[in-house]
Write a protein that holds these residues in place. Structure first.
Motif, PDB file in Angstrom:
ATOM      1  N   UNK A  84      -3.877   5.086  -7.585  1.00 56.07           N
ATOM      2  CA  UNK A  84      -4.953   6.043  -7.866  1.00 56.07           C
ATOM      3  C   UNK A  84      -4.384   7.337  -8.434  1.00 56.07           C
ATOM      4  N   UNK A  85      -3.293   7.810  -7.859  1.00 56.81           N
ATOM      5  CA  UNK A  85      -2.669   9.041  -8.362  1.00 56.81           C
ATOM      6  C   UNK A  85      -2.226   8.856  -9.816  1.00 56.81           C
ATOM      7  N   UNK A  86      -1.664   7.674 -10.120  1.00 56.16           N
ATOM      8  CA  UNK A  86      -1.220   7.406 -11.497  1.00 56.16           C
ATOM      9  C   UNK A  86      -2.414   7.365 -12.450  1.00 56.16           C
ATOM     10  N   UNK A  87      -3.510   6.697 -12.031  1.00 56.42           N
ATOM     11  CA  UNK A  87      -4.695   6.618 -12.877  1.00 56.42           C
ATOM     12  C   UNK A  87      -5.331   7.985 -13.080  1.00 56.42           C
ATOM     13  N   UNK A 173     -12.511   2.828  -4.807  1.00 64.62           N
ATOM     14  CA  UNK A 173     -13.310   1.981  -3.915  1.00 64.62           C
ATOM     15  C   UNK A 173     -12.401   1.056  -3.104  1.00 64.62           C
ATOM     16  N   UNK A 174     -11.387   0.481  -3.763  1.00 64.29           N
ATOM     17  CA  UNK A 174     -10.425  -0.359  -3.045  1.00 64.29           C
ATOM     18  C   UNK A 174      -9.674   0.443  -1.984  1.00 64.29           C
ATOM     19  N   UNK A 175      -9.327   1.673  -2.344  1.00 63.83           N
ATOM     20  CA  UNK A 175      -8.598   2.520  -1.401  1.00 63.83           C
ATOM     21  C   UNK A 175      -9.440   2.815  -0.169  1.00 63.83           C
ATOM     22  N   UNK A 176     -10.716   3.087  -0.373  1.00 66.17           N
ATOM     23  CA  UNK A 176     -11.588   3.373   0.768  1.00 66.17           C
ATOM     24  C   UNK A 176     -11.732   2.133   1.655  1.00 66.17           C
ATOM     25  N   UNK A 177     -11.851   0.953   1.034  1.00 66.05           N
ATOM     26  CA  UNK A 177     -11.916  -0.288   1.819  1.00 66.05           C
ATOM     27  C   UNK A 177     -10.618  -0.494   2.593  1.00 66.05           C
ATOM     28  N   UNK A 178      -9.478  -0.180   1.964  1.00 65.47           N
ATOM     29  CA  UNK A 178      -8.191  -0.298   2.648  1.00 65.47           C
ATOM     30  C   UNK A 178      -8.088   0.639   3.834  1.00 65.47           C
ATOM     31  N   UNK A 179      -8.598   1.839   3.669  1.00 67.85           N
ATOM     32  CA  UNK A 179      -8.577   2.786   4.785  1.00 67.85           C
ATOM     33  C   UNK A 179      -9.401   2.267   5.965  1.00 67.85           C
TER      34      UNK A 179
END
Length: 351
Positions: A84-87, A173-179
């Motif tokens: 996410x940081x890279x994007x 969205x993937x990051x939030x699901x991972x959290x």
């Protein structure tokens, strides 16, 4: 020269289906309970202790499985956070490029206006979506070649910007699901450990004391009878030797779920850290470490090989020679030596 090969059985060891902690507790309970009495109350008491110790071992197994799920979710979340940081960085650069191109074209429009009026086609510069205007072919007829090229570049840059924004939104969205996964698995670990503590505190004082002694043991103090002297074991030279040296240096460190050292470890955190000291990256979880190299038979195990336990690969230790592994066995215990067959062996991996 002492061989590092295990001398007893050939093929996988499956003679015991209990964990380190349940085996230690069962041994402690049997030793402390003394010879079985003929009276039913004594037999009931011994049976109760056996049930409690078995339940404790099961809870620690379940906690370790939840820990490895937590480790996997946490690793995925860390990776997604970096993506996410890279994007976001790429999106910011794309936005800057669009802004520069719009500024350049805006300056061109202003110059045309000062020289006698703005070409109607260049009014699209005032729009946030010049690409919709460019879809009309007649607009290009009113622009010279240089202006048309500038506008096409701007159109391409804006499309690239939109793609970056969509990709970033999907990763977020993937990051939030991972959290959420991390939080769920963390709660599961804490629940299992709390249940294990309740079972442990319910044990008779002398059995609990025996468990505490076993948990503090590093496998070299006589708690495990017949432990061979490993001082003459020479692992395979190179990175395996460095990993074994690191694992053996960690003996005595406390188990802490989710920890990768250097002060405390869980099972896969220990093996990942040990190989990291050798300059070798292996995956974070025991399931990932199962596939982190070449599979070899247990009878051919060499120091530095990863011994994967249970059918779901929920535990891992490092083979150090003479039928012994170093591993972080269970919550409340310390990194220690144990026989390689302390649990059912599922695989042996050579990184």
């Amino acid at each position: 020269m002492v061989s590092h090969r295990r001398t007893s059985p050939s093929g996988p060891v499956t003679r015991t289906g209990v964990t380190v902690v349940s085996a230690a507790l069962a041994t402690a309970a049997a030793a402390l309970s003394g010879p079985p009495a003929s009276a039913d109350p004594a037999e009931s008491s011994a049976a109760g202790r056996g049930t409690a110790t078995g339940r404790l071992g099961t809870l620690y197994e379940e906690a370790e499985r939840a820990t490895e799920k937590f480790n996997g979710a946490d690793e995925r979340t860390r990776r997604l956070r970096a993506e996410v940081a890279h994007l976001r960085d790429r999106t910011a650069r794309a936005q800057e490029r669009v802004n520069r191109m719009r500024h350049r074209l805006g300056a061109l429009a202003a110059a045309q206006y000062r020289s006698g009026g703005i070409d109607p086609a260049l009014r699209l510069l005032l729009s946030e979506r010049p690409d919709s205007y460019l879809e009309k072919a007649f607009a290009l007829d009113r622009l010279n070649a240089a202006q048309a090229g500038e506008l096409r570049d701007l159109q391409a840059a804006q499309r690239a910007l939109e793609q970056q924004r969509r990709a970033t939104a999907a990763k977020l969205a993937d990051l939030e699901a991972g959290r959420r996964d991390v939080a769920r698995h963390k709660k599961d670990v804490q629940h299992k450990l709390a249940a294990a503590r309740r079972v442990l505190h319910g044990l008779p004082r002398n059995v609990r004391a025996a468990y505490d002694r076993a948990a503090r043991s590093d496998g070299r103090d006589g708690m495990l009878p017949g432990l061979p002297d490993l001082s003459g074991i020479l692992p395979t030279p190179g990175r395996a030797a460095a990993a074994v040296a690191a694992a053996r240096a960690a003996v005595g460190a406390p188990y802490a779920w989710g920890s990768t050292g250097p002060a405390s470890f869980d099972c896969s955190g220990l093996t990942q850290w040990a190989y990291g000291q050798a300059g070798v990256w292996i995956p974070r979880t025991s399931q990932g470490q199962r596939g982190a190299g070449r599979q070899v038979p247990l009878s051919e195990a060499q120091p530095g090989d990863l011994v994967i336990y249970r059918s779901d690969a929920s535990h891992v230790g490092m083979y150090v020679g003479n039928g012994q592994v170093v591993h972080a066995p269970y919550p409340g215990a310390r990194v220690r030596y144990d026989p390689v067959g302390v649990m059912p062996v599922a695989a042996v991996t050579r990184p």
